[in-house]
Design an enzyme around this catalytic site. Structure first.
Site, PDB file in Angstrom:
ATOM      1  N   HIS A 204       0.820  -1.230   0.000  1.00  0.00           N
ATOM      2  CA  HIS A 204       0.000   0.000   0.000  1.00  0.00           C
ATOM      3  C   HIS A 204       0.850   1.275   0.000  1.00  0.00           C
ATOM      4  O   HIS A 204       1.985   1.245  -0.455  1.00  0.00           O
ATOM      5  CB  HIS A 204      -0.987  -0.052   1.166  1.00  0.00           C
ATOM      6  CG  HIS A 204      -1.675  -1.389   1.243  1.00  0.00           C
ATOM      7  ND1 HIS A 204      -2.690  -1.754   0.396  1.00  0.00           N
ATOM      8  CD2 HIS A 204      -1.439  -2.484   2.032  1.00  0.00           C
ATOM      9  CE1 HIS A 204      -3.067  -3.010   0.666  1.00  0.00           C
ATOM     10  NE2 HIS A 204      -2.321  -3.475   1.652  1.00  0.00           N
ATOM     11  N   GLU A 219      -2.896   0.249   7.901  1.00  0.00           N
ATOM     12  CA  GLU A 219      -1.899  -0.765   7.570  1.00  0.00           C
ATOM     13  C   GLU A 219      -0.619  -0.152   7.017  1.00  0.00           C
ATOM     14  O   GLU A 219       0.484  -0.505   7.420  1.00  0.00           O
ATOM     15  CB  GLU A 219      -2.508  -1.727   6.540  1.00  0.00           C
ATOM     16  CG  GLU A 219      -1.569  -2.858   6.147  1.00  0.00           C
ATOM     17  CD  GLU A 219      -2.137  -3.710   5.013  1.00  0.00           C
ATOM     18  OE1 GLU A 219      -3.286  -3.460   4.585  1.00  0.00           O
ATOM     19  OE2 GLU A 219      -1.418  -4.617   4.547  1.00  0.00           O
ATOM     20  N   HIS A 272       2.704  -7.061   4.648  1.00  0.00           N
ATOM     21  CA  HIS A 272       1.333  -6.588   4.882  1.00  0.00           C
ATOM     22  C   HIS A 272       0.884  -6.894   6.300  1.00  0.00           C
ATOM     23  O   HIS A 272       1.479  -7.705   7.004  1.00  0.00           O
ATOM     24  CB  HIS A 272       0.361  -7.269   3.899  1.00  0.00           C
ATOM     25  CG  HIS A 272       0.498  -6.782   2.501  1.00  0.00           C
ATOM     26  ND1 HIS A 272      -0.407  -5.935   1.920  1.00  0.00           N
ATOM     27  CD2 HIS A 272       1.473  -6.997   1.581  1.00  0.00           C
ATOM     28  CE1 HIS A 272      -0.013  -5.655   0.677  1.00  0.00           C
ATOM     29  NE2 HIS A 272       1.128  -6.283   0.451  1.00  0.00           N
ATOM     30  N   GLU A 334       1.653 -11.724   5.847  1.00  0.00           N
ATOM     31  CA  GLU A 334       0.621 -11.035   6.630  1.00  0.00           C
ATOM     32  C   GLU A 334       1.063 -11.160   8.080  1.00  0.00           C
ATOM     33  O   GLU A 334       0.911 -12.200   8.713  1.00  0.00           O
ATOM     34  CB  GLU A 334      -0.749 -11.691   6.420  1.00  0.00           C
ATOM     35  CG  GLU A 334      -1.343 -11.503   5.026  1.00  0.00           C
ATOM     36  CD  GLU A 334      -1.918 -10.102   4.782  1.00  0.00           C
ATOM     37  OE1 GLU A 334      -1.808  -9.225   5.685  1.00  0.00           O
ATOM     38  OE2 GLU A 334      -2.481  -9.885   3.689  1.00  0.00           O
TER      39      GLU A 334
HETATM   40 ZN   LIG Z   1      -2.242  -5.243   2.684  1.00  0.00          ZN
END
Ligand SMILES: [Zn+2]
Length: 370
Positions: A204, A219, A272, A334
């Site tokens: 992102h 995030e 992430h 993640e």
């Molecule tokens: Zn993400």
């Protein structure tokens, strides 16, 4: 509502990997590329102002984000630094075969064995050799053997790929062929990442905040807290680290993959944080798509699980864009749920960035040295 944390700004200044050389240095274009583009700006999508070919020498004035600034036809330009090697006019690779000091011969024991200009994987590949090839031995240094080549020059080969070294290499995978075998599972990571190009892809950025968690945390901001420690831990292990973004800017998924493809990337790691409407869902997971990434995914998830105090959700097969379209080994990590109160408190804790950095670095060290 978006809170600008001072931290994001702070990270921006710390992780911008720019260096100005006190003196110009001479570099040579690697023999592994047929043409190397000289670009107007230090970015793979910038305009091409010229081309260099293997063996060309360039003077470098400055380094930024894995790009070298040079001059081409009197104009300032940029070239990807990983295709350039410090020019070695005075190195031992130029010494002649007449310097061979004894009659010992070395037999190569793996196909696709790389002969390099120096005794480390970071040196330029001069030529390749096959299983059964023999060469006069000139010298040894650590685990490397210097050999005399038919054209009168000398080169270096990893000793464990010859009859001089004990351990056989995984011959089925030439990309691992120079990596000595170590028993590293469940122990501290052995070896290092010298000569490996690792692309770190902070998810992102810019107008894309990624997931929004409890109390409105974003995030993209929480990810950036860990990026500086990740980069320095990897560099400490000897890796060349390339970032797809080093500040709060939008980078398209296509560009992230393009960056991965513009280097000899050994591993692309996208970072992430997860989200779920069910706030009880928690833990970390490693995602992969292509077969060339599967074993790296398992090694990485195990390393992260032992380093981070978060539930282990395991490895997941996942057709995400940056994984599906990547030719290089690629993972998406993640590293916890920002919608789960416990995970978020761990993610915001002081030790989390360093723990994540260790988990990622150890995972890569174990994978590339197994
Ligand atoms: Zn993400």
């Amino acid at each position: 509502m978006r809170k600008v944390t001072g931290l994001t700004l702070l990270c921006f200044f710390f992780i911008l990997p720019a260096a100005v050389f006190a003196q110009e240095k001479t570099y040579e274009v690697s023999s592994t590329v047929s043409a190397l583009m000289v670009r107007e700006e230090p970015a793979s999508n910038s305009d091409v102002i010229g081309k260099l070919k293997a063996g060309d020498k360039v003077k470098v004035f400055k380094e930024e984000h894995g790009w070298f600034q040079t001059y081409f036809n009197g104009q300032q330009g940029w070239v990807a630094s990983h295709y350039l090697y410090a020019s070695s006019e005075s190195s031992s690779s130029e010494s002649s075969a007449s310097e061979v000091s004894n009659d010992q011969e070395v037999t190569i024991q793996a196909d696709g064995t790389r002969i390099r200009t120096g005794p480390e994987t970071s040196y330029r590949i001069q030529t390749m050799a096959s299983n059964g090839d023999t060469f006069p031995m000139v010298d040894t240094q650590n685990d490397w053997v210097q050999i005399s080549l038919p054209d009168g020059s000398t080169g270096w080969v990893a000793g464990w790929l010859t009859n001089e070294g004990g351990q056989a290499a995984p011959a089925s995978d030439t990309s691992l062929a120079e990596t000595p075998q170590v028993n590293s599972s469940n122990t501290a990571a052995n070896g290092d990442l010298s000569g490996y190009n690792i692309v770190i892809d902070p998810g992102h950025g810019g107008h894309d905040p990624g997931a929004v968690g409890l109390h409105g945390v974003q995030e993209k901001d929480l990810i950036m807290r860990a990026i500086n420690p990740i980069v320095s831990e990897l560099e400490k292990a000897g890796a060349n680290v390339i970032l797809t973004r080093s500040d709060d800017r939008f980078v398209s998924l296509e560009d992230r993959v393009r960056i991965s493809h513009s280097y000899n990337t050994d591993a692309f790691i996208s970072i992430h944080l997860n989200t779920n409407p069910l706030t009880v869902i928690n833990g970390i997971s490693t995602h992969y798509y292509n077969n060339n990434s599967k074993s790296l995914a398992y090694t990485m998830q195990e390393s992260l699980g032992s380093q981070l105090n978060l539930a282990n959700r395991g490895v997941m097969y996942d057709g995400l864009y940056v994984l599906r379209n990547n030719n290089h080994p690629a993972l998406l990590l993640e590293l916890g749920f920002i919608t789960n109160a416990n995970d978020l408190s761990v993610i915001q804790s002081e030790s989390y960035p360093a723990d994540a950095a260790k988990g990622i670095t150890n995972g890569l060290i174990r994978y590339f040295n197994q």
